[in-house]
Design a protein around this motif. Structure first.
Motif, PDB file in Angstrom:
ATOM      1  N   GLU A   1      75.495 -73.805 -33.278  1.00 52.02           N
ATOM      2  CA  GLU A   1      74.673 -74.233 -32.143  1.00 52.02           C
ATOM      3  C   GLU A   1      74.095 -73.022 -31.413  1.00 52.02           C
ATOM      4  O   GLU A   1      72.973 -73.063 -30.900  1.00 52.02           O
ATOM      5  CB  GLU A   1      75.545 -75.065 -31.200  1.00 52.02           C
ATOM      6  CG  GLU A   1      74.853 -75.594 -29.970  1.00 52.02           C
ATOM      7  CD  GLU A   1      75.846 -76.305 -29.064  1.00 52.02           C
ATOM      8  OE1 GLU A   1      75.920 -75.935 -27.878  1.00 52.02           O
ATOM      9  OE2 GLU A   1      76.555 -77.209 -29.558  1.00 52.02           O
ATOM     10  N   ARG A   2      74.855 -71.942 -31.371  1.00 53.84           N
ATOM     11  CA  ARG A   2      74.416 -70.730 -30.673  1.00 53.84           C
ATOM     12  C   ARG A   2      73.594 -69.799 -31.560  1.00 53.84           C
ATOM     13  O   ARG A   2      73.214 -68.708 -31.138  1.00 53.84           O
ATOM     14  CB  ARG A   2      75.635 -69.968 -30.143  1.00 53.84           C
ATOM     15  CG  ARG A   2      76.418 -70.730 -29.089  1.00 53.84           C
ATOM     16  CD  ARG A   2      77.516 -69.869 -28.517  1.00 53.84           C
ATOM     17  NE  ARG A   2      78.213 -70.545 -27.422  1.00 53.84           N
ATOM     18  CZ  ARG A   2      79.075 -69.939 -26.611  1.00 53.84           C
ATOM     19  NH1 ARG A   2      79.363 -68.658 -26.781  1.00 53.84           N
ATOM     20  NH2 ARG A   2      79.660 -70.615 -25.645  1.00 53.84           N
TER      21      ARG A   2
ATOM     22  N   ALA B   1      87.190 -70.442 -24.393  1.00 53.24           N
ATOM     23  CA  ALA B   1      87.496 -71.538 -23.464  1.00 53.24           C
ATOM     24  C   ALA B   1      86.946 -72.859 -23.984  1.00 53.24           C
ATOM     25  O   ALA B   1      87.618 -73.903 -23.900  1.00 53.24           O
ATOM     26  CB  ALA B   1      86.903 -71.221 -22.089  1.00 53.24           C
ATOM     27  N   ARG B   2      85.736 -72.814 -24.531  1.00 47.79           N
ATOM     28  CA  ARG B   2      85.142 -74.052 -25.053  1.00 47.79           C
ATOM     29  C   ARG B   2      85.941 -74.585 -26.229  1.00 47.79           C
ATOM     30  O   ARG B   2      86.193 -75.792 -26.340  1.00 47.79           O
ATOM     31  CB  ARG B   2      83.690 -73.792 -25.442  1.00 47.79           C
ATOM     32  CG  ARG B   2      82.973 -75.044 -25.929  1.00 47.79           C
ATOM     33  CD  ARG B   2      81.507 -74.813 -26.084  1.00 47.79           C
ATOM     34  NE  ARG B   2      80.868 -75.974 -26.702  1.00 47.79           N
ATOM     35  CZ  ARG B   2      79.579 -76.028 -27.033  1.00 47.79           C
ATOM     36  NH1 ARG B   2      78.792 -74.997 -26.772  1.00 47.79           N
ATOM     37  NH2 ARG B   2      79.084 -77.101 -27.616  1.00 47.79           N
ATOM     38  N   LEU B   3      86.346 -73.679 -27.103  1.00 49.17           N
ATOM     39  CA  LEU B   3      87.108 -74.099 -28.270  1.00 49.17           C
ATOM     40  C   LEU B   3      88.484 -74.637 -27.852  1.00 49.17           C
ATOM     41  O   LEU B   3      88.996 -75.586 -28.459  1.00 49.17           O
ATOM     42  CB  LEU B   3      87.272 -72.921 -29.240  1.00 49.17           C
ATOM     43  CG  LEU B   3      87.829 -73.232 -30.631  1.00 49.17           C
ATOM     44  CD1 LEU B   3      86.919 -74.215 -31.364  1.00 49.17           C
ATOM     45  CD2 LEU B   3      87.986 -71.958 -31.452  1.00 49.17           C
TER      46      LEU B   3
ATOM     47  N   GLY C   1      89.083 -76.085 -25.020  1.00 51.19           N
ATOM     48  CA  GLY C   1      88.919 -77.250 -24.148  1.00 51.19           C
ATOM     49  C   GLY C   1      89.394 -77.001 -22.731  1.00 51.19           C
ATOM     50  O   GLY C   1      89.945 -77.906 -22.087  1.00 51.19           O
TER      51      GLY C   1
ATOM     52  N   VAL D   1      80.189 -74.801 -32.872  1.00 50.35           N
ATOM     53  CA  VAL D   1      79.759 -74.109 -31.655  1.00 50.35           C
ATOM     54  C   VAL D   1      78.922 -72.880 -32.004  1.00 50.35           C
ATOM     55  O   VAL D   1      77.871 -72.622 -31.401  1.00 50.35           O
ATOM     56  CB  VAL D   1      80.985 -73.705 -30.809  1.00 50.35           C
ATOM     57  CG1 VAL D   1      80.556 -72.824 -29.636  1.00 50.35           C
ATOM     58  CG2 VAL D   1      81.704 -74.934 -30.304  1.00 50.35           C
TER      59      VAL D   1
ATOM     60  N   GLY E   1      84.055 -67.176 -22.933  1.00 44.34           N
ATOM     61  CA  GLY E   1      83.401 -68.480 -22.837  1.00 44.34           C
ATOM     62  C   GLY E   1      83.575 -69.305 -24.091  1.00 44.34           C
ATOM     63  O   GLY E   1      83.879 -70.510 -24.032  1.00 44.34           O
ATOM     64  N   LEU E   2      83.388 -68.664 -25.241  1.00 46.19           N
ATOM     65  CA  LEU E   2      83.527 -69.377 -26.512  1.00 46.19           C
ATOM     66  C   LEU E   2      84.976 -69.818 -26.727  1.00 46.19           C
ATOM     67  O   LEU E   2      85.243 -70.944 -27.178  1.00 46.19           O
ATOM     68  CB  LEU E   2      83.068 -68.484 -27.663  1.00 46.19           C
ATOM     69  CG  LEU E   2      83.117 -69.071 -29.068  1.00 46.19           C
ATOM     70  CD1 LEU E   2      82.265 -70.340 -29.156  1.00 46.19           C
ATOM     71  CD2 LEU E   2      82.655 -68.048 -30.102  1.00 46.19           C
TER      72      LEU E   2
ATOM     73  N   ASP F   1      88.707 -75.716 -18.671  1.00 49.29           N
ATOM     74  CA  ASP F   1      87.698 -75.458 -17.653  1.00 49.29           C
ATOM     75  C   ASP F   1      87.923 -74.058 -17.082  1.00 49.29           C
ATOM     76  O   ASP F   1      88.857 -73.344 -17.477  1.00 49.29           O
ATOM     77  CB  ASP F   1      87.744 -76.521 -16.548  1.00 49.29           C
ATOM     78  CG  ASP F   1      89.100 -76.574 -15.841  1.00 49.29           C
ATOM     79  OD1 ASP F   1      89.815 -75.545 -15.824  1.00 49.29           O
ATOM     80  OD2 ASP F   1      89.446 -77.647 -15.316  1.00 49.29           O
ATOM     81  N   HIS F   2      87.058 -73.658 -16.136  1.00 49.34           N
ATOM     82  CA  HIS F   2      87.087 -72.279 -15.644  1.00 49.34           C
ATOM     83  C   HIS F   2      88.450 -71.907 -15.046  1.00 49.34           C
ATOM     84  O   HIS F   2      89.004 -70.840 -15.332  1.00 49.34           O
ATOM     85  CB  HIS F   2      85.979 -72.096 -14.592  1.00 49.34           C
ATOM     86  CG  HIS F   2      85.899 -70.695 -14.065  1.00 49.34           C
ATOM     87  ND1 HIS F   2      85.393 -69.648 -14.800  1.00 49.34           N
ATOM     88  CD2 HIS F   2      86.290 -70.170 -12.853  1.00 49.34           C
ATOM     89  CE1 HIS F   2      85.455 -68.533 -14.088  1.00 49.34           C
ATOM     90  NE2 HIS F   2      85.991 -68.826 -12.897  1.00 49.34           N
TER      91      HIS F   2
END
Length: 667
Positions: free
Chosen positions: A87-88, A25-27, A29, A84, A22-23, A31-32
């Motif tokens: 934030e977590r 993928a966010r970094l 950019g 990120v 998840g981390l 999507d699933h």
């Protein structure tokens, strides 16, 4: 590959081992759907593994991905990862890893995170990592009111990692400190860095400039403790602090503060150096000083007390106590990752093992100390002890004239600090090296200069260094027997007053050998009897060899044969190749047929191979051994392979028996 493959690979490279999907993928950019396709493609291509978090199949692959990114792109990725993770609520260590690569932004919160990560690294024994975090915190920069604290913490970490920048950072911290307590803490760290860097006199100046009226009683005690401790590392500092150490008094009870514990250690050191009290009382003071948990183990803290106590115990022939003290320091060095403490403890243990007559162990200890000190700033104070032991070992092993000449040239080179208290050991070793090469006049002068320096700082006790007996033997060979007899008799009187069998036996041997009458043979018999009750295997072997020679000259061939055989056995157990050869020659001259001196087995291991083999035999893994010795796992594997070949074994499970067999023989 899918378009998302490269961004995902870069994100995993930035996040490091076991990155969460998840981390990542966010970094990246993604999507699933794009994330799934990119991950599948990278795993199928053998670039990533995805069993427990996303990880590269080989570190080289990650390095290649990072190298393919521009510096600005890497910085943006680290900044995004930092944001990120913050934030977590990630741990400071996770955040600090990325903060190292982000441009400074005058962010007080980032400074706090880096300091917290540095403290965690310090506790875990990684001072170099702590220093990296604190250097980054300093660059942020911290708020003005915190700058002195950050500088002090940075200097503390750098000093323990053996980094040369420590002194300058601490000097700035002292200069910029506005509050008395902050200045005192910075001064303490600066003094500790200076004392091990060979500048103990300047450390005295730093501590004496600390305002005496500190509100914090614990801080006041630490400053006083550190100041007194400087007298036990430098002759110049000792002269400056003569009044303070003259006033040391036994509290008369078990120590209740760090200062009281150090006072006992200091009194033991002074008593042992000067022979001011009997050896039993000296050892008692040393053991009392370290009996509780008051004495800081790290030689950089607490006024050097643990080392001081260990040296006093060694002089009093309490070698088991000295070894236990050194072992405590070694354990602390491993826990803290302190190169300087490791050098200090290894240097001291080299001396202890030399006095025991365990030449292979002493060689391993001195080699480790010198190897670590080579790349460590601030390890100058105790290295002379390790270098002196290295020179004495070369003599005992008869390494050849060329090698002796090389070691003699290195013994007192430009790096040697004449102000360090162990410096007299170098003079003693060089004197013996020169005498062994036939340079009688300069060798004798080195021994006499060793005596002058020893007496100048209060070390008249022959248990510290037997310069009188060695000088007496040299003078007798040169024909100055009257002067030689006076020196030997003086040493015997002082040794008997202190009461350690090792020093008494060494002096008895010298008195017997310089005598120009019929007292030589009975004198050597007394020396052998005395040394038999001592922990000094090498000195016993030496005196026994001399006795065999005297018996043969007196016509006692049967006694000479038996004595020479015993001397050879003792010399072999000690690892003294030259002495074993001489004892064998005495046996042959007396009509015996002794065995040849072995040239294989444990004695053939290099110091590095021996210390690795010993730790492996104790059950330590290759990685643990590598961390303990500050080497790579590959180096450990190489040393073990060579040790197996020399010992004639095939596996790790046979090591303990191979080494234990030698240990039983040595006893």
């Amino acid at each position: 590959m899918p378009d998302g493959a490269r961004p995902l690979a870069e994100a995993v490279a930035i996040l490091g081992e076991g990155a969460g999907a998840g981390l990542a993928a966010r970094l990246a950019g993604l999507d699933h759907g794009a994330m799934g396709a990119a991950e599948e493609a990278l795993v199928r291509a053998g670039i990533l593994e995805g069993d427990s978090g996303l990880t590269f199949t080989h570190p080289l692959v990650r390095t290649t991905v990072l190298a393919g990114m521009s510096a600005s792109r890497r910085e943006r990725h680290h900044a995004a990862a930092y944001a990120v993770l913050a934030e977590r609520g990630a741990h400071p260590e996770e955040l600090a890893t990325h903060a190292l690569h982000i441009e400074p932004a005058r962010d007080p919160e980032r400074v706090a995170i880096l300091r917290a990560a540095a403290e965690r690294a310090r506790v875990l024994g990684a001072p170099a990592t702590a220093a990296a975090y604190l250097r980054r915190a300093l660059a942020e920069p911290p708020p003005p009111e915190l700058r002195c604290e950050v500088l002090t913490e940075l200097g503390h970490a750098e000093a323990r990692a053996g980094l040369g920048e420590a002194t300058e950072h601490l000097r700035i911290a002292v200069a910029e400190a506005s509050a008395p307590a902050a200045r005192a803490r910075a001064a303490l760290e600066l003094a500790r860095a200076l004392k091990f860097g060979g500048d103990a006199v300047r450390a005295v100046d730093v501590l004496e400039a600390v305002p005496p009226a500190l509100d914090d009683p614990e801080l006041r005690e630490l400053v006083e403790l550190e100041l007194i401790g400087l007298a036990y590392i430098s002759r110049g500092a000792r002269e400056r602090l003569a009044g303070r150490i003259a006033g040391l008094r036994d509290p008369g009870h078990a120590p209740q503060t760090r200062l009281e514990a150090f006072l006992l250690a200091g009194m033991a050191f002074d008593a042992g150096a000067g022979g001011l009290r009997p050896a039993a009382e000296t050892a008692g003071l040393a053991v009392r000083s370290v009996a509780g948990d008051l004495m800081p183990v790290d030689a950089r803290e607490g006024g050097y007390g643990m080392l001081v106590a260990g040296v006093a115990a060694m002089w009093a022939d309490r070698l088991d106590d000295a070894s236990r003290i050194n072992a405590r320091m070694l354990d602390e060095a491993r826990r803290r990752g302190s190169v300087i403490l490791r050098v200090s403890a290894a240097s001291m243990q080299a001396l202890v093992n030399w006095r025991r007559g365990r030449i292979s162990d002493a060689d391993a200890d001195s080699a480790l100390a010198l190897e670590l000190a080579r790349d460590a700033h601030g390890a100058d104070a105790l290295v002379p002890a390790a270098r002196a032991v290295k020179a004495l070992i070369a003599l005992a092993r008869d390494t050849g004239r060329d090698e002796l000449a090389r070691i003699e040239a290195e013994t007192l080179d430009g790096d040697s600090d004449p102000d360090a208290l162990p410096y007299h050991l170098l003079l003693h070793a060089r004197g013996l090296l020169r005498l062994a090469q036939g340079a009688h006049e300069p060798g004798t002068e080195d021994l006499l200069e060793c005596g002058r320096i020893s007496l100048a700082w209060g070390a008249g006790n022959p248990s510290v260094v037997p310069w009188r007996s060695d000088a007496a033997l040299a003078l007798a060979r040169a024909g100055a027997r009257r002067r030689a007899a006076r020196l030997a008799a003086e040493e015997l009187e002082l040794a008997e007053r202190f009461g350690t069998p090792r020093a008494i036996g060494v002096a008895q041997r010298a008195v017997a050998l310089v005598a120009d009458d019929d007292s030589t043979l009975p004198g050597l018999e007394r020396a052998v009897a005395t040394l038999t009750d001592s922990p000094a295997l090498l000195e016993l072997a030496t005196a026994t060899t001399d006795l065999a020679h005297a018996q043969r000259r007196a016509g006692q061939k049967t006694g000479a044969r038996e004595t020479a055989a015993l001397a050879q056995e003792l010399a072999v157990r000690a690892g003294a190749t030259a002495l074993a050869r001489r004892a064998r020659e005495e046996a042959l001259a007396s009509g015996a047929r002794p065995r040849r001196v072995a040239r294989s087995g444990v004695g053939s291991l290099t110091p590095s191979e021996l210390r690795v083999a010993q730790r492996a035999a104790e059950g330590h893994s290759n990685r643990e051994i590598a961390e303990d010795l500050f080497v790579t796992v590959k180096t450990v594997e190489m040393h073990l392979a060579k040790a197996y070949a020399k010992l004639g074994i095939r596996s790790r499970t046979e090591l303990a028996d191979a080494l234990a067999e030698t240990a039983m023989t040595a006893r």
